[in-house]
Design a protein around this motif. Sequence first.
Motif, PDB file in Angstrom:
ATOM      1  N   SER A  53       0.867  -1.181   0.000  1.00  0.00           N
ATOM      2  CA  SER A  53       0.000   0.000   0.000  1.00  0.00           C
ATOM      3  C   SER A  53       0.896   1.221   0.000  1.00  0.00           C
ATOM      4  O   SER A  53       2.020   1.188   0.499  1.00  0.00           O
ATOM      5  CB  SER A  53      -0.972   0.012   1.177  1.00  0.00           C
ATOM      6  OG  SER A  53      -0.309   0.162   2.397  1.00  0.00           O
ATOM      7  N   ARG A  54       0.401   2.247  -0.597  1.00  0.00           N
ATOM      8  CA  ARG A  54       1.156   3.496  -0.685  1.00  0.00           C
ATOM      9  C   ARG A  54       0.793   4.362   0.514  1.00  0.00           C
ATOM     10  O   ARG A  54      -0.377   4.503   0.842  1.00  0.00           O
ATOM     11  CB  ARG A  54       0.856   4.215  -1.984  1.00  0.00           C
ATOM     12  CG  ARG A  54       1.290   3.360  -3.159  1.00  0.00           C
ATOM     13  CD  ARG A  54       1.162   4.051  -4.486  1.00  0.00           C
ATOM     14  NE  ARG A  54       1.416   3.103  -5.548  1.00  0.00           N
ATOM     15  CZ  ARG A  54       2.632   2.706  -5.933  1.00  0.00           C
ATOM     16  NH1 ARG A  54       3.696   3.191  -5.346  1.00  0.00           N
ATOM     17  NH2 ARG A  54       2.775   1.834  -6.902  1.00  0.00           N
TER      18      ARG A  54
ATOM     19  N   SER B 284      -3.814   5.305  -5.401  1.00  0.00           N
ATOM     20  CA  SER B 284      -3.209   5.867  -6.600  1.00  0.00           C
ATOM     21  C   SER B 284      -3.880   5.234  -7.816  1.00  0.00           C
ATOM     22  O   SER B 284      -4.698   4.336  -7.670  1.00  0.00           O
ATOM     23  CB  SER B 284      -1.703   5.627  -6.590  1.00  0.00           C
ATOM     24  OG  SER B 284      -1.422   4.259  -6.617  1.00  0.00           O
TER      25      SER B 284
ATOM     26  N   PRO C 222      -4.602   2.841 -11.047  1.00  0.00           N
ATOM     27  CA  PRO C 222      -4.373   1.393 -11.159  1.00  0.00           C
ATOM     28  C   PRO C 222      -2.928   1.083 -11.567  1.00  0.00           C
ATOM     29  O   PRO C 222      -2.277   1.882 -12.239  1.00  0.00           O
ATOM     30  CB  PRO C 222      -5.340   0.951 -12.252  1.00  0.00           C
ATOM     31  CG  PRO C 222      -6.364   2.017 -12.312  1.00  0.00           C
ATOM     32  CD  PRO C 222      -5.678   3.289 -11.907  1.00  0.00           C
ATOM     33  N   VAL C 223      -2.457  -0.066 -11.139  1.00  0.00           N
ATOM     34  CA  VAL C 223      -1.123  -0.523 -11.515  1.00  0.00           C
ATOM     35  C   VAL C 223      -1.276  -1.417 -12.747  1.00  0.00           C
ATOM     36  O   VAL C 223      -2.242  -2.167 -12.856  1.00  0.00           O
ATOM     37  CB  VAL C 223      -0.445  -1.266 -10.344  1.00  0.00           C
ATOM     38  CG1 VAL C 223      -1.192  -2.513  -9.955  1.00  0.00           C
ATOM     39  CG2 VAL C 223       0.976  -1.612 -10.669  1.00  0.00           C
TER      40      VAL C 223
ATOM     41  N   GLU D 197      -4.272  -4.528 -15.993  1.00  0.00           N
ATOM     42  CA  GLU D 197      -4.518  -3.393 -15.111  1.00  0.00           C
ATOM     43  C   GLU D 197      -5.251  -3.870 -13.860  1.00  0.00           C
ATOM     44  O   GLU D 197      -6.319  -4.473 -13.951  1.00  0.00           O
ATOM     45  CB  GLU D 197      -5.336  -2.332 -15.838  1.00  0.00           C
ATOM     46  CG  GLU D 197      -5.468  -1.049 -15.056  1.00  0.00           C
ATOM     47  CD  GLU D 197      -6.151   0.030 -15.854  1.00  0.00           C
ATOM     48  OE1 GLU D 197      -7.342   0.294 -15.570  1.00  0.00           O
ATOM     49  OE2 GLU D 197      -5.505   0.605 -16.761  1.00  0.00           O
TER      50      GLU D 197
ATOM     51  N   ASP E 297      -4.649  -0.502  -7.436  1.00  0.00           N
ATOM     52  CA  ASP E 297      -3.451  -0.342  -6.609  1.00  0.00           C
ATOM     53  C   ASP E 297      -3.879  -0.292  -5.145  1.00  0.00           C
ATOM     54  O   ASP E 297      -3.954   0.760  -4.526  1.00  0.00           O
ATOM     55  CB  ASP E 297      -2.697   0.923  -7.012  1.00  0.00           C
ATOM     56  CG  ASP E 297      -1.312   0.980  -6.399  1.00  0.00           C
ATOM     57  OD1 ASP E 297      -0.873  -0.030  -5.821  1.00  0.00           O
ATOM     58  OD2 ASP E 297      -0.673   2.033  -6.502  1.00  0.00           O
ATOM     59  N   THR E 298      -4.218  -1.477  -4.618  1.00  0.00           N
ATOM     60  CA  THR E 298      -4.673  -1.599  -3.230  1.00  0.00           C
ATOM     61  C   THR E 298      -3.899  -2.723  -2.556  1.00  0.00           C
ATOM     62  O   THR E 298      -3.289  -3.562  -3.236  1.00  0.00           O
ATOM     63  CB  THR E 298      -6.174  -1.941  -3.168  1.00  0.00           C
ATOM     64  OG1 THR E 298      -6.369  -3.277  -3.649  1.00  0.00           O
ATOM     65  CG2 THR E 298      -7.016  -0.978  -3.986  1.00  0.00           C
TER      66      THR E 298
ATOM     67  N   THR F 151      -4.219  -6.374  -3.889  1.00  0.00           N
ATOM     68  CA  THR F 151      -3.614  -6.815  -5.149  1.00  0.00           C
ATOM     69  C   THR F 151      -2.244  -7.430  -4.879  1.00  0.00           C
ATOM     70  O   THR F 151      -1.358  -6.760  -4.362  1.00  0.00           O
ATOM     71  CB  THR F 151      -3.461  -5.626  -6.120  1.00  0.00           C
ATOM     72  OG1 THR F 151      -4.758  -5.071  -6.375  1.00  0.00           O
ATOM     73  CG2 THR F 151      -2.838  -6.060  -7.431  1.00  0.00           C
TER      74      THR F 151
ATOM     75  N   ARG G 252       1.508  -8.667  -5.551  1.00  0.00           N
ATOM     76  CA  ARG G 252       2.597  -8.210  -6.418  1.00  0.00           C
ATOM     77  C   ARG G 252       3.795  -9.113  -6.180  1.00  0.00           C
ATOM     78  O   ARG G 252       3.912  -9.771  -5.152  1.00  0.00           O
ATOM     79  CB  ARG G 252       3.002  -6.770  -6.081  1.00  0.00           C
ATOM     80  CG  ARG G 252       1.956  -5.708  -6.322  1.00  0.00           C
ATOM     81  CD  ARG G 252       1.523  -5.556  -7.766  1.00  0.00           C
ATOM     82  NE  ARG G 252       2.608  -5.440  -8.724  1.00  0.00           N
ATOM     83  CZ  ARG G 252       3.205  -4.311  -9.085  1.00  0.00           C
ATOM     84  NH1 ARG G 252       2.816  -3.167  -8.561  1.00  0.00           N
ATOM     85  NH2 ARG G 252       4.167  -4.316  -9.975  1.00  0.00           N
TER      86      ARG G 252
ATOM     87  N   VAL H 150       8.709  -4.826  -8.734  1.00  0.00           N
ATOM     88  CA  VAL H 150       8.326  -3.533  -8.168  1.00  0.00           C
ATOM     89  C   VAL H 150       9.542  -2.638  -8.026  1.00  0.00           C
ATOM     90  O   VAL H 150      10.508  -2.992  -7.336  1.00  0.00           O
ATOM     91  CB  VAL H 150       7.651  -3.717  -6.791  1.00  0.00           C
ATOM     92  CG1 VAL H 150       7.363  -2.368  -6.154  1.00  0.00           C
ATOM     93  CG2 VAL H 150       6.371  -4.539  -6.922  1.00  0.00           C
TER      94      VAL H 150
END
Length: 112
Positions: free
Chosen positions: A56-57, A62, A64-65, A88, A91-92, A95, A97, A102
Amino acid sequence: MNHLSFVQGGCVVLRIDVPPGTRLIDVIRQETRRGSLSLPWRCAQGTCGACVLKLSRSQGPSPPVVLGRLERNVLIRQGQLPADAPLEQPDTPATPRLACHVAVDSDLIVYF
């Protein structure tokens, strides 16, 4: 510098600052070797799926990644995404990764 917080079981286990553009897997490898983290990784090339985690940011949601095809395919193979998942993704923290895909471009909270 970007700030990373690594969270395991709801507790922050490591806070570290890294230069923008640093690959997350490189930080994980370094801190695992130092004994600061116990986060799995294997190939560091994006093909094995061992480095799956959630992000998370710090500044909030933000756009979508967009996953690369390789990352998406590995996450599907690992059962982390459905077979019809689009490139796509939201960005949560929900999701998945791969750390090897990254590049740190902002302050992040890393869940593992």
